[in-house]
Design a protein around this motif. Structure first.
Motif, PDB file in Angstrom:
ATOM      1  N   GLN A   3      -4.202  -2.518  12.248  1.00 56.39           N
ATOM      2  CA  GLN A   3      -3.108  -2.180  13.149  1.00 56.39           C
ATOM      3  C   GLN A   3      -3.619  -2.012  14.573  1.00 56.39           C
ATOM      4  O   GLN A   3      -2.944  -2.367  15.542  1.00 56.39           O
TER       5      GLN A   3
ATOM      6  N   SER B  54      -5.289   4.462  -3.305  1.00 57.48           N
ATOM      7  CA  SER B  54      -6.269   4.561  -2.219  1.00 57.48           C
ATOM      8  C   SER B  54      -7.188   3.349  -2.173  1.00 57.48           C
ATOM      9  O   SER B  54      -7.821   3.089  -1.146  1.00 57.48           O
ATOM     10  N   ARG B  55      -7.274   2.593  -3.280  1.00 59.10           N
ATOM     11  CA  ARG B  55      -8.126   1.401  -3.353  1.00 59.10           C
ATOM     12  C   ARG B  55      -7.376   0.269  -4.042  1.00 59.10           C
ATOM     13  O   ARG B  55      -6.635   0.513  -5.001  1.00 59.10           O
TER      14      ARG B  55
ATOM     15  N   LEU C 296      -5.677   0.450   8.219  1.00 60.38           N
ATOM     16  CA  LEU C 296      -5.207   0.937   9.515  1.00 60.38           C
ATOM     17  C   LEU C 296      -5.979   0.297  10.664  1.00 60.38           C
ATOM     18  O   LEU C 296      -5.474   0.213  11.787  1.00 60.38           O
ATOM     19  N   LYS C 297      -7.202  -0.160  10.385  1.00 55.80           N
ATOM     20  CA  LYS C 297      -7.999  -0.797  11.437  1.00 55.80           C
ATOM     21  C   LYS C 297      -7.347  -2.093  11.902  1.00 55.80           C
ATOM     22  O   LYS C 297      -7.507  -2.499  13.058  1.00 55.80           O
TER      23      LYS C 297
ATOM     24  N   LEU D 297     -10.023  -0.482   0.842  1.00 52.05           N
ATOM     25  CA  LEU D 297      -9.587   0.897   0.914  1.00 52.05           C
ATOM     26  C   LEU D 297      -8.344   0.971   1.792  1.00 52.05           C
ATOM     27  O   LEU D 297      -8.292   0.343   2.871  1.00 52.05           O
ATOM     28  N   ALA D 298      -7.353   1.704   1.342  1.00 46.46           N
ATOM     29  CA  ALA D 298      -6.088   1.782   2.080  1.00 46.46           C
ATOM     30  C   ALA D 298      -6.313   2.262   3.511  1.00 46.46           C
ATOM     31  O   ALA D 298      -5.674   1.761   4.445  1.00 46.46           O
ATOM     32  N   LYS D 299      -7.225   3.192   3.697  1.00 41.26           N
ATOM     33  CA  LYS D 299      -7.462   3.720   5.047  1.00 41.26           C
ATOM     34  C   LYS D 299      -8.040   2.652   5.973  1.00 41.26           C
ATOM     35  O   LYS D 299      -7.831   2.697   7.189  1.00 41.26           O
ATOM     36  N   ASP D 300      -8.776   1.684   5.403  1.00 40.58           N
ATOM     37  CA  ASP D 300      -9.348   0.620   6.227  1.00 40.58           C
ATOM     38  C   ASP D 300      -8.278  -0.321   6.760  1.00 40.58           C
ATOM     39  O   ASP D 300      -8.490  -1.010   7.766  1.00 40.58           O
TER      40      ASP D 300
ATOM     41  N   VAL E 100       0.834  -1.202   0.000  1.00 43.73           N
ATOM     42  CA  VAL E 100       0.000   0.000   0.000  1.00 43.73           C
ATOM     43  C   VAL E 100       0.867   1.250   0.000  1.00 43.73           C
ATOM     44  O   VAL E 100       0.613   2.209  -0.741  1.00 43.73           O
TER      45      VAL E 100
END
Length: 295
Positions: free
Chosen positions: A129, A104-105, A126-127, A121-124, A98
């Motif tokens: 972690q 971003s996807r 982080l969950k 989604l890249a931001k997801d 990533v």
């Protein structure tokens, strides 16, 4: 009270509706409007010449017109160039991919690359972690599959209605042919959309990263690369090149023997060059590190 002259009132209303002059009507009769896309594009060019519209407006309008004749297969990223994530890969490997590709996807596959099971989604990521025991499958978004023949007009409408930004393109046999994003579609109208990788050369072309690597633009002059990394790439002492290269991208392409693709890597002069981002058939950015740093 009723109008004593309804015919005159009706005629006056019609005159207000059609404000074209007799000359305009005559011109339209002699030279009817364009009846094909090519003729309409020629008309736009004439409008630009007559300063009715500017060049930017003409280009966008032409893009809109050509969009009607284009399909998902015309604008997609071909399957071999797709960046995908393996659902069975360790978290550290997923995170590295990533960060390296900076999308971003990501389509996520299981087993074979053909078997795309969802979009992450890249931001997801982080969950994971914060909650390592969380099943990555619960983070996946549904996949939208579209045929290669799907018109870009229809695809753009689908993206807008469903609020999707990415679709997997399949061929007539149902196999993965590539992927397409809403950005790919919009770029057919407005041209290349600049992103976080698209930095003007005047702002710099070599950037130090937090992990002790560097991001180097493909069009960075070789002289600057040699000075920055204390190497002698492209010089007589480096190799027996019979061709002079001005940029690091040109040299790397020559050494590889083909146009570099995203994800390819080459070691040269004690440095590791990883193709980070490509656009328009050329490398936009390399990630550079000391040779062997990530082996």
């Amino acid at each position: 009270m009723a109008d004593p002259h309804p015919e005159r009132a009706s005629r006056s209303h019609a005159e207000r509706e059609d404000k074209r002059s007799l000359f305009q009507k005559l011109v339209e009769f002699i030279n009817p409007g364009p009846d094909s896309t090519d003729e309409l594009i020629e008309t736009l060019a004439e409008a630009e010449d007559n300063e009715v519209i500017n060049a930017e407006s003409r280009i966008m309008l032409e893009g809109v017109l050509r969009l009607a004749d284009m399909t998902a297969g015309d604008a997609m990223v071909a399957a071999p160039r797709m960046d995908l994530l393996d659902i069975d890969a360790p978290y550290e490997e997923l995170l590295r991919e990533v960060i390296t590709t900076a999308h971003s996807r990501f389509p996520v596959f299981q087993g074979e690359r053909e078997n795309v099971i969802g979009i992450l989604l890249a931001k997801d990521l982080l969950k994971l972690q914060r909650a390592p025991d969380l099943n990555i499958r619960t983070l996946l978004r549904p996949v939208v599959f579209v045929p290669e023949s799907k018109g870009l007009n229809d695809l753009l409408r689908t993206f807008r209605i469903n609020r999707n930004h990415l679709a997997i393109v399949v061929d007539e046999f149902g196999r993965t042919a590539g992927l397409i994003t809403i950005e790919d579609v919009l770029e057919q109208i407005v041209g290349e959309i600049e992103d976080e990788f698209d930095i003007d050369a005047d702002e710099g072309d070599i950037f130090a990263l937090a992990d002790n690597t560097w991001r180097v633009a493909g069009d960075t002059p070789l002289e600057r690369v040699n000075e920055s990394f204390n190497v002698q790439l492209g010089t007589p002492t480096d190799s027996d090149l019979d061709v002079d290269f001005d940029t690091i991208g040109g040299l790397i392409a020559h050494e590889m023997g083909h146009v570099p693709k995203r994800g390819e890597r080459l070691q040269l002069g004690g440095l590791d060059f990883y193709v980070l981002h490509t656009k328009g058939g050329a490398v936009r950015w390399f990630k550079v590190s000391p040779a062997g740093a990530f082996e």
